[in-house]
Motif scaffolding. Sequence first.
Motif, mmCIF file in Angstrom:
data_model
loop_
_atom_site.group_PDB
_atom_site.id
_atom_site.type_symbol
_atom_site.label_atom_id
_atom_site.label_comp_id
_atom_site.label_asym_id
_atom_site.label_seq_id
_atom_site.Cartn_x
_atom_site.Cartn_y
_atom_site.Cartn_z
ATOM 1 N N GLU A 192 9.220 -60.114 10.036
ATOM 2 C CA GLU A 192 8.405 -60.141 11.038
ATOM 3 C C GLU A 192 7.259 -59.534 11.147
ATOM 4 N N ALA A 193 6.174 -59.884 11.784
ATOM 5 C CA ALA A 193 5.077 -59.101 11.554
ATOM 6 C C ALA A 193 4.032 -59.459 12.698
ATOM 7 N N GLY A 194 2.950 -58.620 12.984
ATOM 8 C CA GLY A 194 1.881 -58.973 13.779
ATOM 9 C C GLY A 194 0.619 -58.850 13.420
ATOM 10 N N LEU A 195 -0.325 -59.377 14.334
ATOM 11 C CA LEU A 195 -1.772 -59.140 14.180
ATOM 12 C C LEU A 195 -2.287 -58.787 15.619
ATOM 13 N N PHE A 196 -2.756 -57.670 15.336
ATOM 14 C CA PHE A 196 -3.486 -56.977 16.377
ATOM 15 C C PHE A 196 -4.938 -57.390 16.694
ATOM 16 N N TRP A 197 -5.186 -57.737 17.887
ATOM 17 C CA TRP A 197 -6.495 -58.266 18.068
ATOM 18 C C TRP A 197 -7.407 -57.272 18.978
ATOM 19 N N ASP A 198 -8.551 -56.941 18.108
ATOM 20 C CA ASP A 198 -9.408 -55.825 18.597
ATOM 21 C C ASP A 198 -10.516 -56.205 19.491
ATOM 22 N N GLY A 199 -10.330 -57.773 19.964
ATOM 23 C CA GLY A 199 -11.660 -58.311 20.684
ATOM 24 C C GLY A 199 -12.415 -58.788 19.895
ATOM 25 N N PHE A 217 -11.664 -59.178 15.916
ATOM 26 C CA PHE A 217 -10.840 -59.631 14.621
ATOM 27 C C PHE A 217 -9.288 -59.416 14.831
ATOM 28 N N HIS A 218 -8.445 -60.217 13.981
ATOM 29 C CA HIS A 218 -7.159 -59.838 14.049
ATOM 30 C C HIS A 218 -7.048 -58.979 12.770
ATOM 31 N N HIS A 219 -6.033 -58.068 12.988
ATOM 32 C CA HIS A 219 -5.544 -57.087 12.104
ATOM 33 C C HIS A 219 -4.206 -57.345 11.593
ATOM 34 N N PRO A 220 -3.656 -57.885 10.655
ATOM 35 C CA PRO A 220 -2.251 -57.638 10.330
ATOM 36 C C PRO A 220 -1.535 -56.486 10.154
ATOM 37 N N PHE A 221 -0.164 -56.456 10.636
ATOM 38 C CA PHE A 221 0.391 -55.281 10.080
ATOM 39 C C PHE A 221 2.080 -55.476 10.051
ATOM 40 N N ALA A 222 2.595 -54.962 9.149
ATOM 41 C CA ALA A 222 3.965 -55.300 9.014
ATOM 42 C C ALA A 222 5.162 -54.739 9.932
ATOM 43 N N THR A 223 6.229 -55.159 10.013
ATOM 44 C CA THR A 223 7.198 -54.539 10.889
ATOM 45 C C THR A 223 8.587 -54.998 10.072
ATOM 46 N N GLU A 224 9.602 -54.117 10.471
ATOM 47 C CA GLU A 224 10.828 -54.437 9.987
ATOM 48 C C GLU A 224 11.828 -54.906 10.887
ATOM 49 N N GLY A 225 11.213 -55.711 12.012
ATOM 50 C CA GLY A 225 12.037 -56.059 12.977
ATOM 51 C C GLY A 225 13.180 -56.971 12.720
#
Length: 354
Positions: A163-170, A172-180
């Motif tokens: 599982e991972a996410g991409l944070f939206w800063d307005g 660009f999207h910034h991918p980040f890892a999780t161990e969800g």
Amino acid sequence: MAGHSKISLYFPDKNSFGNKKQIILGGDVGGTKVNLAIFEADNSQVRMIRSNTYHSSGSPSVNDILKQFLKENPDHRPESICLGVAGPVFEGRVDVTNLPWHVDANEIAAATGVFKVILLNDLEVTAYGIAGLEEKDFYVLHEGDPDAGGNISILSPGTGLGEAGLFWDGQFHHPFATEGGHCDFSCRTADDLQLHDYMLKKFKVVSWESIIAGPAIHSIYEFLCEVKKQPVNPAIAEKIKNEDPSAIISEAAVNGTDPVCVEAMRIFVRNLARECCNLILKMKSTGGLYLAGGIPPKIISLLSNSYFYENLLDCDRMQDLVKKVPVKVILNDKAPMIGAGWFGAYSSITMVHQ
């Protein structure tokens, strides 16, 4: 490779890349296989030149596989290596979650002679891989509101559950890892509790990975046969002895040839939808939910019917939010490799080991 038009990923070095060209070795290191590719990058695109796949269990370490791949491609010496690895990465080191490998950037540099080595979580590079995908690389399960924008989440059932996410800063999207995927499985019904208790005999902790990763399909089938006393089809039982059990069960469900396999996959799909909903809510991912990994493309017919979407929306008072979310399956199994190539070319994060 044309970028996916709806997503703008942040690559700090892309605008300052200049007129140079660069060779990158990008790869995806998983519990079952290692996919490696040679990429050529310039300031506008990252192009895959050649690739190969290796069985993880056939080698004592990723270093041996990397050396073999470089030996097979002597005319394309990479300036950097970027690998997505199935596990949490800390300071250039990671223990592969479903494989007894310790992957270390320093050891890779020493083994290969390539002194820029970057390790990322495999779902993080899958997210970066969206930059190199085209519309044909996606199957749309639900259109949602394409103008809603916002964060994006990725869920990938395969050998494990990523599982991972991409944070939206307005912008660009910034991918980040999780161990969800290793969070606790949550039960809603008496049947869920029975399944949980059955899985508890197999695992110390019953996580979402225990329920909706590839091996879980076989475990759910066994639960139906052993606890629910569903009749065993002799033909299915014989195939399970000699082939991948989960693949046999899911294929029989897709084809509708065995009722127990159909029920096993209904349980799998229902819980997959629920965890997708959980991820959407936790990340407020109105920008989209992407299903990656080896399983979703193989069970498109089970995901595209109303059952999956009804369970996705079964979320108390948040249906209006979830309805906004575009839901897509990533069809291109090279997405993690592509992401590793893009990140290796355009990221300002450097880990140079000498």
